[in-house]
Write an enzyme that holds these catalytic residues in place. Structure first.
Site, PDB file in Angstrom:
ATOM      1  N   ASN A   4       0.683  -1.270   0.155  1.00  0.00           N
ATOM      2  CA  ASN A   4      -0.139   0.119  -0.397  1.00  0.00           C
ATOM      3  C   ASN A   4       1.051   1.298  -0.627  1.00  0.00           C
ATOM      4  OD1 ASN A   4      -1.932   2.528  -0.256  1.00  0.00           O
ATOM      5  ND2 ASN A   4      -2.310   1.669   2.458  1.00  0.00           N
ATOM      6  N   TRP A   5       1.243   2.083  -1.016  1.00  0.00           N
ATOM      7  CA  TRP A   5       1.520   3.439  -1.057  1.00  0.00           C
ATOM      8  C   TRP A   5       0.956   4.263  -0.381  1.00  0.00           C
ATOM      9  CZ3 TRP A   5       3.047   2.599  -7.357  1.00  0.00           C
ATOM     10  CH2 TRP A   5       4.188   1.439  -7.929  1.00  0.00           C
ATOM     11  N   LYS A   6      -0.129   4.238   0.150  1.00  0.00           N
ATOM     12  CA  LYS A   6      -0.634   5.628   0.033  1.00  0.00           C
ATOM     13  C   LYS A   6      -0.004   6.785  -0.858  1.00  0.00           C
ATOM     14  CE  LYS A   6      -0.700   3.168   4.679  1.00  0.00           C
ATOM     15  NZ  LYS A   6       0.132   3.111   6.327  1.00  0.00           N
ATOM     16  N   HIS A  90     -10.246   0.954   4.526  1.00  0.00           N
ATOM     17  CA  HIS A  90      -8.268   1.192   5.478  1.00  0.00           C
ATOM     18  C   HIS A  90      -9.154   2.619   6.141  1.00  0.00           C
ATOM     19  CE1 HIS A  90      -4.558   2.225   6.069  1.00  0.00           C
ATOM     20  NE2 HIS A  90      -3.849   1.603   5.426  1.00  0.00           N
ATOM     21  N   GLU A  92      -6.982   4.626   7.085  1.00  0.00           N
ATOM     22  CA  GLU A  92      -6.815   6.109   7.322  1.00  0.00           C
ATOM     23  C   GLU A  92      -8.011   6.903   6.607  1.00  0.00           C
ATOM     24  OE1 GLU A  92      -2.931   5.439   5.731  1.00  0.00           O
ATOM     25  OE2 GLU A  92      -2.456   4.954   6.945  1.00  0.00           O
ATOM     26  N   GLU A 164      -5.995  -4.848  10.355  1.00  0.00           N
ATOM     27  CA  GLU A 164      -5.053  -3.938  10.868  1.00  0.00           C
ATOM     28  C   GLU A 164      -5.413  -2.953  11.886  1.00  0.00           C
ATOM     29  OE1 GLU A 164      -3.191  -2.952   6.797  1.00  0.00           O
ATOM     30  OE2 GLU A 164      -4.562  -1.600   7.059  1.00  0.00           O
ATOM     31  N   GLY A 170       1.812   2.082  10.434  1.00  0.00           N
ATOM     32  CA  GLY A 170       2.911   3.760  10.929  1.00  0.00           C
ATOM     33  C   GLY A 170       3.642   4.078  12.193  1.00  0.00           C
ATOM     34  N   SER A 210       2.986  -2.377  10.637  1.00  0.00           N
ATOM     35  CA  SER A 210       4.171  -2.409  10.359  1.00  0.00           C
ATOM     36  C   SER A 210       5.059  -3.952  10.327  1.00  0.00           C
ATOM     37  CB  SER A 210       4.840  -1.152  12.053  1.00  0.00           C
ATOM     38  OG  SER A 210       4.178  -0.380  12.189  1.00  0.00           O
ATOM     39  N   GLY A 231       2.456  -0.819   4.412  1.00  0.00           N
ATOM     40  CA  GLY A 231       2.267   0.323   4.146  1.00  0.00           C
ATOM     41  C   GLY A 231       3.768   1.601   3.807  1.00  0.00           C
ATOM     42  N   GLY A 232       4.506   1.111   4.928  1.00  0.00           N
ATOM     43  CA  GLY A 232       5.969   1.900   5.184  1.00  0.00           C
ATOM     44  C   GLY A 232       6.931   0.562   4.124  1.00  0.00           C
TER      45      GLY A 232
HETATM   46  C1  PEP Z   1      -1.018   0.123   5.972  1.00  0.00           C
HETATM   47  O1  PEP Z   1      -0.903   1.127   5.675  1.00  0.00           O
HETATM   48  O2  PEP Z   1      -2.071  -0.643   5.330  1.00  0.00           O
HETATM   49  C2  PEP Z   1      -0.506  -0.226   7.219  1.00  0.00           C
HETATM   50  C3  PEP Z   1      -0.710  -1.590   7.737  1.00  0.00           C
HETATM   51  O3  PEP Z   1       1.284   0.398   6.855  1.00  0.00           O
HETATM   52  P1  PEP Z   1       2.260   0.374   7.854  1.00  0.00           P
HETATM   53  O4  PEP Z   1       2.382  -1.459   7.308  1.00  0.00           O
HETATM   54  O5  PEP Z   1       3.593   1.192   7.656  1.00  0.00           O
HETATM   55  O6  PEP Z   1       1.634  -0.268   9.302  1.00  0.00           O
END
Ligand code: PEP
Length: 255
Positions: A4-6, A90, A92, A164, A170, A210, A231-232
């Site tokens: 997930n590049w966000k 999501h 966010e 999640e 994040g 994470s 994500g990250g």
């Molecule tokens: C996400 O955005 O779905 C996510 C899990 O982010 P991260 O891996 O950065 O916690």
């Protein structure tokens, strides 16, 4: 394994990343790889990923097909550029853009109807987790039930859920592998109650929060965890390619 590049990457950056990921994903037999790109580079990722093992995915969509919905993108628009998957709900989107369970459920239904693979995100905040002895499940089970109410007898293979925990997204604070298994195992049991064993076994359930190359192995080793939404650690090609390779090792060791 889903990236997930966000709100990151220009078209040029997306092209370079996708070009480098293609051979690495092709080598990872038995692992499905999805890249959830921003709308501005999604058509390019989809074009490059055509006839490859990479699924180009959207990070969001609107459930209406067209009309006066400034700023929104519909399912037919996603289909037009070759999108194969979409993240729905999501945290966010839920927290920052006020998407409630009803909106998320309608989006999920529209995606399933279009035969695009939804990645339906569910999860609790730290406060919700600590508010009662089973705070996590009170929140998560409600989210799953509301989506399932809206769907019209879907096949298990047409659905992906992602657990999640919001406190782990994040933040660098990963849920323990046991926490991930507990929540995901209970989601699977709830899906069994709703749709039967075969249906529930067909649904893929990911963990997100994470995930990194050094913790993915123990998370993927959990019985009900089918993969990860990242994500990250998906922003750098090398780190995401290592996650894909780690997933392949899990697939191999499962026989
Ligand atoms: C996400 O955005 O779905 C996510 C899990 O982010 P991260 O891996 O950065 O916690």
């Amino acid at each position: 394994m889903a990236a997930n590049w966000k709100m990151n990457k220009t078209v040029r950056e997306a092209q370079e990343y996708t070009a480098a990921l293609l051979p690495r994903a092709a080598d990872a037999e038995g692992v499905e790889v999805a890249v959830f790109a921003p709308f501005t580079c999604l058509s390019e990722v989809a074009r490059m990923a055509e006839d490859s093992p990479i699924i180009a995915g959207a990070q969001n969509l609107y459930f209406e097909d067209s009309g006066a919905f400034t700023g929104e993108v519909s399912v037919p628009m996603l289909q037009d550029v070759g999108v194969g998957a979409a993240i729905v709900g999501h945290s966010e989107r839920r927290e920052l853009f006020c998407e409630d369970d009803d909106v998320v459920a309608r989006k999920a239904a529209r995606v399933v109807e279009a035969r695009i693979l939804p990645v339906i995100c569910v999860g609790e905040t730290k406060e919700e987790r600590e508010a009662s002895p089973d705070g996590m499940w009170e929140k998560v089970s409600g989210q799953v039930r509301r989506v399932m109410e809206e769907l019209d007898n879907p096949g298990g293979g047409s659905l992906v859920f992602a657990y999640e925990p919001i406190w782990a997204i994040g933040t660098g604070e990963t849920a323990t592998p046991e926490d991930a298994q507990d929540a995901i195992g209970r989601i699977r049991d709830l899906l069994k109650e709703i749709g039967g064993d075969d249906f529930a076994e067909g649904v893929r359930i990911l963990y997100g929060g994470s995930v990194k190359p050094d913790n993915v192995g123990e998370i993927m080793a959990q019985r009900d965890v089918d993969g990860a939404l990242v994500g990250g650690a998906s922003l750098e090609l090398e780190s995401f390619a290592q996650l894909v390779e780690a997933a392949q090792r899990t697939v191999r060791s499962d026989g």
